[in-house]
Design an enzyme around this catalytic site. Structure first.
Site, PDB file in Angstrom:
ATOM      1  N   HIS A 170    -101.937  -9.458  -7.945  1.00 57.49           N
ATOM      2  CA  HIS A 170    -100.961 -10.487  -7.633  1.00 57.49           C
ATOM      3  C   HIS A 170    -100.978 -10.886  -6.156  1.00 57.49           C
ATOM      4  CE1 HIS A 170     -98.325  -7.508  -5.662  1.00 57.49           C
ATOM      5  NE2 HIS A 170     -98.723  -6.692  -6.621  1.00 57.49           N
ATOM      6  N   ASP A 171    -100.819 -12.174  -5.928  1.00 60.76           N
ATOM      7  CA  ASP A 171    -100.625 -12.749  -4.594  1.00 60.76           C
ATOM      8  C   ASP A 171    -101.847 -12.662  -3.696  1.00 60.76           C
ATOM      9  OD1 ASP A 171     -97.614 -13.438  -4.690  1.00 60.76           O
ATOM     10  OD2 ASP A 171     -97.667 -11.340  -5.314  1.00 60.76           O
ATOM     11  N   GLY A 177    -102.730  -6.120  -4.273  1.00 58.67           N
ATOM     12  CA  GLY A 177    -101.869  -7.262  -4.053  1.00 58.67           C
ATOM     13  C   GLY A 177    -101.798  -7.724  -2.610  1.00 58.67           C
TER      14      GLY A 177
END
Length: 260
Positions: free
Chosen positions: A121-122, A139
């Site tokens: 994520h991200d 992340g």
């Protein structure tokens, strides 16, 4: 109309350009937007309001846009994955959506993600990067442009990987990789990515200035703060300033300065 295999499941609330192809047993969920010329292979799952630009190829068994691997994540939160144009995503790649409301995990243009790559994520990725088999990015990692990451290399969350950096396969990296540099092992620097700089069109003068900055920062025998203070007394080309800026403003993880 898109060319959708009869065994594929495509939501009527997904948006596909007219020339998109979708392979056998793939699933395209509601809210997904896929641009012109994209090819979705067999057994692919695209979900989470993912947005793709043009001419992306998604390989067999890949999953794009699923929930992040965060035990506290609320699946009702709306976030997505955004891909630019011309990316080649090979088999069994996983790209997870952002943990932030309205946030995005982003992949720029003309990147090549080989088999088994994972983007958590991200992650924010630039353009023209090559990630070899089974590279693992945790992340909130930020990756520049024209980076090469060797097979099996693993990267801790929140760090930065600068433009034209190269990382040896099977490395374990938990600090920032400076632009133009070669890293290996456990947070070790091995020198500059000399071949990458030549292929990238940097002039001999700029390459020499980058080398001087590298020597000052990482081979002068002092600490990084002293080296940066000394750098203020010298003039540098724009490319060398990119390396110095990465040293002045590292991520929360700090910069790799160790050497083999």
């Amino acid at each position: 109309m898109p060319d959708i295999h009869p065994s594929a499941i495509v939501s009527d609330q997904a948006t596909l350009a007219d020339d998109v192809t979708v392979g056998p047993f793939s699933i395209i969920d509601a809210g997904v937007n896929i641009g012109a010329g994209c090819q979705i292979g067999a057994h692919v799952w695209v979900t989470g309001n993912t947005v793709m630009g043009a001419d992306n190829h998604i390989g067999y068994g890949s999953i794009v846009g699923t929930d992040p691997q965060d035990a506290s994540f609320d699946s009702s939160l709306e976030s997505n994955v955004v891909l630019g144009d011309g990316n080649r995503i090979r088999e069994y790649v996983t790209i997870h959506r952002s943990t932030a409301a309205g946030g995005s995990t982003t992949v720029g243009n003309s990147n090549f993600l080989m088999t088994g790559v994972h983007l958590a994520h991200d992650v924010q990725m630039g353009d023209f990067n090559n990630l070899a088999n089974n590279v693992l990015l945790a992340g909130h990692i930020i990756i520049g442009n024209r980076v090469f990451l060797g097979g099996g290399a693993a990267f801790h969350q929140f760090l930065h990987i600068g433009d034209f950096a190269i990382v040896q396969g099977n490395s374990a990296i938990s600090r920032d990789v400076p632009p133009f540099c070669t890293a290996h092992g456990r947070n070790e620097l091995a020198g500059l990515n000399v071949i990458g700089l030549r292929r990238g069109g940097f002039s001999a003068e700029d390459r020499a200035d980058i080398k001087r900055a590298y020597q000052l920062l990482f081979r002068s025998g002092g600490n990084l703060r002293e080296a940066l203070a000394e750098a203020e007394n010298r003039s540098w080309c724009d490319a060398a300033e990119v390396l110095l800026a990465a040293a002045r403003h590292p991520s929360r993880k700090g910069l790799i300065t160790g050497k083999s």
